[in-house]
Design a protein around this motif. Structure first.
Motif, PDB file in Angstrom:
ATOM      1  N   LEU A 121       2.368  -9.014   6.096  1.00 41.09           N
ATOM      2  CA  LEU A 121       3.438  -9.156   5.107  1.00 41.09           C
ATOM      3  C   LEU A 121       3.326  -8.094   4.012  1.00 41.09           C
ATOM      4  O   LEU A 121       4.086  -8.112   3.041  1.00 41.09           O
ATOM      5  CB  LEU A 121       3.403 -10.552   4.481  1.00 41.09           C
ATOM      6  N   CYS A 122       2.386  -7.180   4.174  1.00 45.82           N
ATOM      7  CA  CYS A 122       2.155  -6.117   3.207  1.00 45.82           C
ATOM      8  C   CYS A 122       3.094  -4.943   3.465  1.00 45.82           C
ATOM      9  O   CYS A 122       3.223  -4.474   4.604  1.00 45.82           O
ATOM     10  CB  CYS A 122       0.699  -5.655   3.337  1.00 45.82           C
ATOM     11  N   ALA A 161       0.185   5.288   6.160  1.00 45.46           N
ATOM     12  CA  ALA A 161      -0.021   4.040   5.427  1.00 45.46           C
ATOM     13  C   ALA A 161      -0.006   2.836   6.361  1.00 45.46           C
ATOM     14  O   ALA A 161      -0.730   1.859   6.145  1.00 45.46           O
ATOM     15  CB  ALA A 161       1.041   3.885   4.337  1.00 45.46           C
ATOM     16  N   CYS A 162       0.811   2.891   7.401  1.00 42.77           N
ATOM     17  CA  CYS A 162       0.864   1.791   8.370  1.00 42.77           C
ATOM     18  C   CYS A 162      -0.444   1.694   9.143  1.00 42.77           C
ATOM     19  O   CYS A 162      -0.972   0.597   9.378  1.00 42.77           O
ATOM     20  CB  CYS A 162       2.027   1.999   9.334  1.00 42.77           C
ATOM     21  N   ILE A 163      -0.977   2.854   9.534  1.00 38.59           N
ATOM     22  CA  ILE A 163      -2.266   2.878  10.235  1.00 38.59           C
ATOM     23  C   ILE A 163      -3.364   2.351   9.314  1.00 38.59           C
ATOM     24  O   ILE A 163      -4.250   1.589   9.743  1.00 38.59           O
ATOM     25  CB  ILE A 163      -2.570   4.310  10.702  1.00 38.59           C
ATOM     26  N   LEU A 164      -3.307   2.736   8.043  1.00 37.59           N
ATOM     27  CA  LEU A 164      -4.313   2.307   7.071  1.00 37.59           C
ATOM     28  C   LEU A 164      -4.233   0.804   6.832  1.00 37.59           C
ATOM     29  O   LEU A 164      -5.269   0.127   6.712  1.00 37.59           O
ATOM     30  CB  LEU A 164      -4.117   3.081   5.772  1.00 37.59           C
ATOM     31  N   LEU A 168      -2.165  -1.254  -3.737  1.00 39.84           N
ATOM     32  CA  LEU A 168      -3.150  -0.184  -3.566  1.00 39.84           C
ATOM     33  C   LEU A 168      -2.407   1.144  -3.540  1.00 39.84           C
ATOM     34  O   LEU A 168      -1.631   1.406  -2.616  1.00 39.84           O
ATOM     35  CB  LEU A 168      -3.922  -0.358  -2.254  1.00 39.84           C
ATOM     36  N   LEU A 169      -2.619   1.944  -4.566  1.00 46.96           N
ATOM     37  CA  LEU A 169      -2.095   3.305  -4.591  1.00 46.96           C
ATOM     38  C   LEU A 169      -3.211   4.210  -4.101  1.00 46.96           C
ATOM     39  O   LEU A 169      -4.260   4.322  -4.738  1.00 46.96           O
ATOM     40  CB  LEU A 169      -1.664   3.691  -6.004  1.00 46.96           C
ATOM     41  N   ILE A 183       0.851  -1.182   0.000  1.00 46.97           N
ATOM     42  CA  ILE A 183       0.000   0.000   0.000  1.00 46.97           C
ATOM     43  C   ILE A 183       0.889   1.234   0.000  1.00 46.97           C
ATOM     44  O   ILE A 183       1.815   1.355   0.803  1.00 46.97           O
ATOM     45  CB  ILE A 183      -0.982  -0.006   1.191  1.00 46.97           C
ATOM     46  N   ILE A 184       0.647   2.108  -0.968  1.00 48.86           N
ATOM     47  CA  ILE A 184       1.398   3.355  -1.123  1.00 48.86           C
ATOM     48  C   ILE A 184       0.420   4.503  -0.925  1.00 48.86           C
ATOM     49  O   ILE A 184      -0.603   4.572  -1.603  1.00 48.86           O
ATOM     50  CB  ILE A 184       2.020   3.442  -2.531  1.00 48.86           C
ATOM     51  N   LEU A 185       0.722   5.397  -0.009  1.00 49.96           N
ATOM     52  CA  LEU A 185      -0.198   6.484   0.310  1.00 49.96           C
ATOM     53  C   LEU A 185       0.442   7.833   0.033  1.00 49.96           C
ATOM     54  O   LEU A 185       1.472   8.186   0.614  1.00 49.96           O
ATOM     55  CB  LEU A 185      -0.609   6.409   1.787  1.00 49.96           C
ATOM     56  N   CYS A 186      -0.173   8.595  -0.854  1.00 49.41           N
ATOM     57  CA  CYS A 186       0.256   9.961  -1.139  1.00 49.41           C
ATOM     58  C   CYS A 186      -0.629  10.923  -0.353  1.00 49.41           C
ATOM     59  O   CYS A 186      -1.846  10.960  -0.558  1.00 49.41           O
ATOM     60  CB  CYS A 186       0.140  10.262  -2.633  1.00 49.41           C
ATOM     61  N   THR A 187      -0.027  11.688   0.551  1.00 45.74           N
ATOM     62  CA  THR A 187      -0.774  12.688   1.303  1.00 45.74           C
ATOM     63  C   THR A 187       0.160  13.781   1.800  1.00 45.74           C
ATOM     64  O   THR A 187       1.318  13.512   2.139  1.00 45.74           O
ATOM     65  CB  THR A 187      -1.530  12.068   2.497  1.00 45.74           C
ATOM     66  N   GLN A 188      -0.356  15.008   1.835  1.00 44.39           N
ATOM     67  CA  GLN A 188       0.349  16.123   2.455  1.00 44.39           C
ATOM     68  C   GLN A 188      -0.344  16.549   3.746  1.00 44.39           C
ATOM     69  O   GLN A 188       0.020  17.556   4.345  1.00 44.39           O
ATOM     70  CB  GLN A 188       0.444  17.300   1.478  1.00 44.39           C
ATOM     71  N   SER A 189      -1.338  15.754   4.150  1.00 41.96           N
ATOM     72  CA  SER A 189      -2.015  15.998   5.424  1.00 41.96           C
ATOM     73  C   SER A 189      -2.106  14.692   6.209  1.00 41.96           C
ATOM     74  O   SER A 189      -3.195  14.146   6.413  1.00 41.96           O
ATOM     75  CB  SER A 189      -3.409  16.591   5.189  1.00 41.96           C
ATOM     76  N   PRO A 190      -0.955  14.159   6.633  1.00 44.47           N
ATOM     77  CA  PRO A 190      -0.938  12.886   7.357  1.00 44.47           C
ATOM     78  C   PRO A 190      -1.569  13.011   8.743  1.00 44.47           C
ATOM     79  O   PRO A 190      -1.692  14.114   9.286  1.00 44.47           O
ATOM     80  CB  PRO A 190       0.554  12.564   7.448  1.00 44.47           C
ATOM     81  N   ASP A 191      -1.951  11.876   9.304  1.00 44.36           N
ATOM     82  CA  ASP A 191      -2.515  11.883  10.655  1.00 44.36           C
ATOM     83  C   ASP A 191      -1.499  12.391  11.679  1.00 44.36           C
ATOM     84  O   ASP A 191      -1.850  13.130  12.600  1.00 44.36           O
ATOM     85  CB  ASP A 191      -2.947  10.473  11.049  1.00 44.36           C
TER      86      ASP A 191
END
Length: 338
Positions: free
Chosen positions: A106-107, A94-97, A139-140, A79-87
């Protein structure tokens, strides 16, 4: 057998709350509804709730994609998460997601901060992971809540940006390449022209202290904890760099006549109309899907692609040119074969 990365599904979500041109016109009487729409091409922006974060939208977008049955969550291996407003500053959202979605331990999972060119960058990252055998089903995710950075008295950005998240499934496939001709560019000299000046490690926000409020020459009010955009500088950068990037995608082997659709970052009507005229692109091939949601930053291109799928404009066998550009400065382009 050669393995290629291929986009196989896209879903997106918008927040429930909206900000319409009627509401903006009531707050800023000097701008009527027609003026706002004619300048931006936007009639409605979706705004995240005060107690929600971009990751909440990201979760909903991923669940929406998984609910289609295209893939089982147990098969997702990155899973790759693009954000400029992280938690949080840390850990990576991405780890939380990953945990919230119930994906395998294993992801792989990581965040990257890229803004308006982020979707194209993410496609490039996914291509690298899949075509080097490091992942099969990625998952992008693009998720942004710029509204949390915007001062309510700053119409220069409040009229433009909306919150959203999109989930794009990229899988290993034969018969490619389906993602190709990636081009990238960066000019950090423009960092100051689209920025939230304080709140990071360079200029931390003072605890329990409100930063000073100031008003610019155009009557827009904000603090240094809010989003600042130098619109004229961003426009000049886009008019200069995007045509150069676009031209670099083509040669004798791949010509503009082979392209079925052009999916540019959905910034606003004025910007996209200017770019389309500058590059001389036919309007019938140029996707414009932002009137209902505004500029959704990294989610704007996947939203535009999904809307084109819904309308039957984008179908299997079509070739798309994707172009992202903006904050950083950063820009990127690629070919997407559907």
């Amino acid at each position: 057998m050669n393995v290629f990365a291929r986009v196989t599904a896209i879903e997106y979500v918008l927040p429930v709350n909206s900000l319409t041109n009627d509401e903006l016109a009531r707050e800023f009487p000097e701008w009527n509804v027609d003026k706002i729409f004619n300048k931006t091409g936007i009639s409605d922006r979706r705004i995240i709730a005060q107690d929600e974060c971009a990751s909440d939208l990201a979760f909903l977008a991923c669940e929406k994609l998984l609910a289609t049955g295209t893939i089982d969550r147990s098969e997702i291996d990155f899973i790759i998460l693009c954000t400029q407003s992280p938690d949080y500053f840390l850990p990576a959202t991405a780890c939380i997601l990953q945990y919230r979605l119930g994906l395998s331990t294993l992801c792989g999972a990581f965040d990257y901060n890229q803004g308006c060119s982020g979707f194209i960058y993410g496609l490039g990252l996914a291509k690298g992971l899949i075509e080097t055998g490091q992942a099969k089903n990625i998952l992008l995710v693009t998720a942004e809540s710029y509204s949390k950075f915007i001062h309510p008295a700053d119409k220069s950005v409040r009229t433009l940006f909306g919150d959203a998240a999109a989930a794009t499934l990229i899988q290993a496939s034969a018969g490619g390449p389906f993602l190709d001709r990636f081009r990238y560019g960066t000019d950090g000299a423009g960092a100051k022209n689209l920025i939230v000046p304080i709140g990071g490690a360079r200029h931390p926000a003072a605890l329990n202290l409100e930063p000073d409020l100031y008003t610019d020459d155009s009557g827009n009010s904000r603090t240094d904890a809010n989003l600042y955009m130098n619109g004229s500088a961003i426009f000049e950068f886009s008019m200069r760099r995007v045509p150069e990037l676009f031209t670099s995608l083509f040669d004798d082997e791949f010509t503009i006549d082979q392209v079925d659709l052009f999916a540019f970052h959905q910034a606003n009507k004025f910007m996209l109309d200017s770019l389309r005229r500058r590059i001389k692109l036919p309007s019938e091939k140029f996707i414009a899907e932002f009137a209902h949601c505004g500029n959704t930053v990294s989610s704007s291109i996947p939203i535009a692609l999904k809307e084109s799928l819904n309308k039957g404009v984008l179908v299997e066998g079509k070739t798309v040119v994707g172009v992202g550009f903006g904050v950083g400065y950063s820009w990127a382009g690629c070919i997407i074969k559907w």
